[in-house]
Design an enzyme around this catalytic site. Structure first.
Site, PDB file in Angstrom:
ATOM      1  N   ILE A   1       0.832  -1.200   0.000  1.00  0.00           N
ATOM      2  CA  ILE A   1       0.000   0.000   0.000  1.00  0.00           C
ATOM      3  C   ILE A   1       0.867   1.251   0.000  1.00  0.00           C
ATOM      4  O   ILE A   1       0.635   2.184  -0.777  1.00  0.00           O
ATOM      5  CB  ILE A   1      -0.940   0.015   1.226  1.00  0.00           C
ATOM      6  CG1 ILE A   1      -1.850  -1.215   1.205  1.00  0.00           C
ATOM      7  CG2 ILE A   1      -1.768   1.290   1.247  1.00  0.00           C
ATOM      8  CD1 ILE A   1      -2.778  -1.267   0.033  1.00  0.00           C
TER       9      ILE A   1
ATOM     10  N   LYS B   1      -5.380  -1.910  15.718  1.00  0.00           N
ATOM     11  CA  LYS B   1      -5.750  -0.893  14.737  1.00  0.00           C
ATOM     12  C   LYS B   1      -6.833   0.027  15.287  1.00  0.00           C
ATOM     13  O   LYS B   1      -6.812   1.240  15.068  1.00  0.00           O
ATOM     14  CB  LYS B   1      -6.236  -1.567  13.442  1.00  0.00           C
ATOM     15  CG  LYS B   1      -5.124  -2.016  12.523  1.00  0.00           C
ATOM     16  CD  LYS B   1      -4.359  -0.814  11.974  1.00  0.00           C
ATOM     17  CE  LYS B   1      -3.389  -1.192  10.879  1.00  0.00           C
ATOM     18  NZ  LYS B   1      -2.656  -0.008  10.374  1.00  0.00           N
TER      19      LYS B   1
ATOM     20  N   LYS C   1     -10.900  -4.675   9.901  1.00  0.00           N
ATOM     21  CA  LYS C   1     -10.758  -5.587  11.052  1.00  0.00           C
ATOM     22  C   LYS C   1     -10.763  -4.829  12.378  1.00  0.00           C
ATOM     23  O   LYS C   1     -10.763  -5.441  13.445  1.00  0.00           O
ATOM     24  CB  LYS C   1      -9.479  -6.407  10.899  1.00  0.00           C
ATOM     25  CG  LYS C   1      -9.546  -7.360   9.708  1.00  0.00           C
ATOM     26  CD  LYS C   1      -8.237  -8.052   9.459  1.00  0.00           C
ATOM     27  CE  LYS C   1      -8.360  -9.030   8.292  1.00  0.00           C
ATOM     28  NZ  LYS C   1      -8.734  -8.367   7.025  1.00  0.00           N
TER      29      LYS C   1
ATOM     30  N   THR D   1     -10.420 -21.521   4.702  1.00  0.00           N
ATOM     31  CA  THR D   1     -10.728 -21.823   6.097  1.00  0.00           C
ATOM     32  C   THR D   1     -12.157 -22.329   6.292  1.00  0.00           C
ATOM     33  O   THR D   1     -12.400 -23.232   7.083  1.00  0.00           O
ATOM     34  CB  THR D   1     -10.496 -20.592   6.984  1.00  0.00           C
ATOM     35  OG1 THR D   1     -11.226 -19.490   6.431  1.00  0.00           O
ATOM     36  CG2 THR D   1      -9.021 -20.245   7.043  1.00  0.00           C
TER      37      THR D   1
ATOM     38  N   ILE E   1       9.334   2.825  13.132  1.00  0.00           N
ATOM     39  CA  ILE E   1       8.362   3.710  13.778  1.00  0.00           C
ATOM     40  C   ILE E   1       8.320   3.490  15.278  1.00  0.00           C
ATOM     41  O   ILE E   1       7.808   4.341  16.028  1.00  0.00           O
ATOM     42  CB  ILE E   1       6.954   3.551  13.164  1.00  0.00           C
ATOM     43  CG1 ILE E   1       6.440   2.130  13.347  1.00  0.00           C
ATOM     44  CG2 ILE E   1       6.962   3.946  11.705  1.00  0.00           C
ATOM     45  CD1 ILE E   1       4.979   1.949  12.928  1.00  0.00           C
TER      46      ILE E   1
ATOM     47  N   SER F   1      -1.736  -7.671  -2.321  1.00  0.00           N
ATOM     48  CA  SER F   1      -0.792  -7.111  -1.361  1.00  0.00           C
ATOM     49  C   SER F   1      -0.057  -8.240  -0.643  1.00  0.00           C
ATOM     50  O   SER F   1      -0.479  -9.393  -0.640  1.00  0.00           O
ATOM     51  CB  SER F   1      -1.531  -6.232  -0.337  1.00  0.00           C
ATOM     52  OG  SER F   1      -2.427  -7.012   0.437  1.00  0.00           O
TER      53      SER F   1
ATOM     54  N   ALA G   1       1.326   4.293   6.742  1.00  0.00           N
ATOM     55  CA  ALA G   1       0.956   2.971   6.239  1.00  0.00           C
ATOM     56  C   ALA G   1       1.725   1.846   6.912  1.00  0.00           C
ATOM     57  O   ALA G   1       1.424   0.675   6.688  1.00  0.00           O
ATOM     58  CB  ALA G   1       1.185   2.912   4.722  1.00  0.00           C
TER      59      ALA G   1
ATOM     60  N   HIS H   1      11.308   0.453   7.407  1.00  0.00           N
ATOM     61  CA  HIS H   1      12.242  -0.300   8.239  1.00  0.00           C
ATOM     62  C   HIS H   1      13.124  -1.231   7.408  1.00  0.00           C
ATOM     63  O   HIS H   1      14.281  -1.483   7.748  1.00  0.00           O
ATOM     64  CB  HIS H   1      11.449  -1.107   9.274  1.00  0.00           C
ATOM     65  CG  HIS H   1      12.305  -1.823  10.270  1.00  0.00           C
ATOM     66  ND1 HIS H   1      13.299  -1.192  11.000  1.00  0.00           N
ATOM     67  CD2 HIS H   1      12.320  -3.126  10.658  1.00  0.00           C
ATOM     68  CE1 HIS H   1      13.885  -2.077  11.796  1.00  0.00           C
ATOM     69  NE2 HIS H   1      13.315  -3.254  11.602  1.00  0.00           N
TER      70      HIS H   1
ATOM     71  N   VAL I   1      -4.491 -13.146   0.305  1.00  0.00           N
ATOM     72  CA  VAL I   1      -4.840 -14.518  -0.053  1.00  0.00           C
ATOM     73  C   VAL I   1      -4.500 -14.844  -1.511  1.00  0.00           C
ATOM     74  O   VAL I   1      -4.251 -16.001  -1.843  1.00  0.00           O
ATOM     75  CB  VAL I   1      -6.340 -14.755   0.236  1.00  0.00           C
ATOM     76  CG1 VAL I   1      -7.211 -14.004  -0.765  1.00  0.00           C
ATOM     77  CG2 VAL I   1      -6.673 -16.223   0.250  1.00  0.00           C
TER      78      VAL I   1
END
Length: 606
Positions: free
Chosen positions: A288, A417, A405, A467, A338, A446, A359, A309, A450
């Site tokens: 992203i 989050k 989420k 799942t 961060i 991304s 992000a 990082h 999946v």
């Protein structure tokens, strides 16, 4: 054949046709040749010859590639002949006081017939006798509109392609039984399977650029019932700018089937926020973050600071952007974590960005269930560090990349989050910086998503592991997610949680089946295996809970959810007592904070 030799041959041929035609037209009307003065006939022939070559030059009849002749070339011939006949008639009137109308009319018809015939006969000869004898793939074109006929024409004219169009399919019943470029329109999309079998089709090309996602999915499902290879024509914008040819078809991607119609951006508003400003992106090397950087560069910021990082990922996006925008934008790569508070304050105070897109985050749900300390350190403490550094640096707008989420989260990742959202909302109340969050669902392609996992399982021969057969998720593409983030930054007033209208959720099982078919296999060949829910997973995701919903969008397809902020004391307790929690206590505490379970929190605190 050289250019000069080509012009010489064509001009001599036309000269012969012009002179023959005018004498033949005189002979047809007046068998007794003696009634005309010889000087009149010779003078008219000379004028017609000169005027024809003059207008042939104007309409470039000697510069056209006649092996690809079409109606446009025929129109050029008609214009050149018409004007040359008209010029001859005017000269006859001026010098002889009379115009031989019938003679000139017959000459006009003979010119068009013979000159046009000489050109088009070359195309017929080339198409019939000069094509290579290689075996071509019989191709069905979906769509008999402008794009479909353009594709068919290109395939018919290009000897080097391996596809041979044989028929069209179109949902417009008015086109059925008609022929375009000599190819019949067989029927609508429901007849694809029957047509493929009847005409022994090897290849299908979908050539409808205006096709919506639902319609494309419907047509793809019909095509998938056959064994033919399925491709789609390039995007119209790529064709218009000339970056790709009409016959450079590509495979249908899962993004084509699951994406929504793209959200149009408010370019003026975004440009006002970004153009000529300094912009900083954390997690700039991620899926992203890197796409946000690419989108931002299109708005010409003065400086773009890439914070990350991992040195390899930052190096990759730094080199990519420098190659494309390095001459107009100052690009600054920064390696930093961060979680390192001093480093974040140092970087932001040095560059003083006008806008910050945050992000950087840990996002893998099951992995964070096993490592709750790392999730809190990165997603909570890391966000707090960058947000407070932005406040200290006088940043105008801070945009947090959040997740669906974060709504009623049963897991550590979603809870951290949601806590990060609470932290920036609290900071927004006391800061001149506008702090906002952007929530979206799963991002196709991304890292950790999946799609790459499914593709790898298909390459290994299967099975694909899902799942639960009823599990659903919202999906969006990486560019779409990035555009939402940038647009949200331009709409920010402070404290909002922006949410994209993501349409209907998609069953993971349906996604797996589509991906199998797109890879050229059947579901039976690869197989789907159900493994059961993993730690922290939900059967379905939400973008806003019932207390956060604002029914009216603030921008097409973009909604605001005013998320509640009522856990300040608990968050402060988490930040101060973080080190004293055991792993299980930490997981329970952050989930309870995110879901506002005061009684359970008090029990843990006591």
């Amino acid at each position: 054949m050289t250019y000069r030799k080509r012009i010489t041959i064509l001009s001599l041929l036309d000269s012969l046709i012009v002179l023959t035609a005018i004498y033949f037209s005189y002979w047809i009307l007046h068998p007794h040749f003696g009634i005309f003065k010889l000087e009149t006939l010779l003078f008219s022939s000379l004028i017609l010859l000169v005027s024809h070559h003059a207008f042939a030059a104007v309409y470039r009849l000697y510069n056209k590639a006649w092996e690809y002749a079409s109606v446009r070339e025929l129109v050029s011939i008609v214009k050149a002949v018409s004007y040359s006949i008209l010029a001859t008639g005017i000269v006859q009137m001026v010098f002889f006081g009379d115009v031989y109308v019938r003679t000139l009319l017959i000459a006009w018809m003979l010119h068009v017939l013979l000159i046009g015939g000489s050109r088009f006969s070359w195309r017929v000869f080339r198409d019939r006798y000069m094509k290579p004898h290689s075996i071509k793939k019989r191709t069905l074109i979906i769509g008999a509109g402008a794009a479909g006929t353009m594709v068919a024409r290109q395939l018919l004219n290009n000897r080097d392609v391996e596809l041979e169009p044989v028929a069209f399919i179109d949902d417009d019943f008015r086109k059925h039984r008609l022929h375009f470029l000599g190819l019949p329109v067989i029927g609508d999309a429901t007849s694809i399977e029957q047509t493929v079998e009847k005409l022994q089709i090897d290849h299908i090309v979908i050539a409808i650029p205006s096709l919506g996602k639902e319609e494309l999915t419907r047509i793809f499902e019909e095509c998938s019932k056959t064994n033919a290879k399925i491709e789609i024509m390039p995007r119209i914008e790529d064709l218009m700018v000339g970056t790709i040819s009409v016959n450079a078809f590509r495979d249908v991607q899962v993004e084509d089937l699951l994406g929504r119609e793209p959200v149009k951006l408010d370019i003026d508003n975004i440009s006002e926020k970004i153009t000529g400003k300094t912009v900083l992106v954390t997690g700039a090397g991620g899926s992203i973050g890197s796409e946000i950087c690419r989108q931002i560069c299109r708005f010409s910021p003065e400086k773009l600071v890439l914070v990350g990082h991992g040195e390899n990922s930052i190096y990759a996006i730094d080199m990519e952007l420098r190659n494309s925008f390095g001459k107009t934008i100052e690009i600054v790569p920064v390696i930093g974590d961060i979680q390192d508070r001093e480093r974040m304050f140092s970087v932001l105070c040095e560059h003083k960005p006008k806008v910050v897109y945050h992000a950087a985050a840990h996002k893998h749900v099951p992995l964070m269930e096993y490592n709750p300390q790392e999730a809190v350190k990165n997603n909570v403490f890391g966000t707090k560090n960058v947000a407070e550094a932005a406040d200290a640096a006088g940043t105008d707008t801070f945009v947090l990349i959040s997740s669906d989420k974060a709504v009623n989260p049963p897991n550590v990742m979603g809870s951290t989050k949601r806590i990060a959202e609470m932290i920036i909302q609290k900071l927004d109340q006391s800061s001149n910086t506008k702090f906002v969050a952007v929530r979206f669902g799963n991002v196709l392609g991304s890292r950790g998503s999946v799609i790459p996992l499914f593709k790898k399982q298909i390459q290994n021969g299967g099975p694909i592991t899902v799942t639960h057969p009823d599990m659903t998720r919202y999906f969006m593409t990486i560019p779409e997610a990035s555009r939402l983030v940038i647009q949200a930054g331009s709409l920010a007033r402070g404290g909002e949680v922006f949410v994209l209208d993501m349409g209907e959720p998609v069953k993971i099982t349906d996604l797996a089946k589509n991906l199998i078919r797109l890879s050229g296999y059947t579901v039976e060949e690869i197989g789907i295996q159900y493994s059961g829910l993993r730690p922290g997973e939900k059967m379905f995701e939400e973008l806003l809970n019932e207390k956060e919903i604002h029914p009216q969008p603030v921008f097409p397809k973009i909604f605001i959810g005013k998320a509640l902020l009522d856990q300040e004391q608990e968050i402060q307790f988490l930040l101060h007592k973080f080190e004293s929690f055991t792993q299980d206590e930490l997981k329970e505490f952050v989930v309870n904070i995110a879901n506002r379970r005061e009684n359970k929190i008090l029990a843990l605190v006591e």
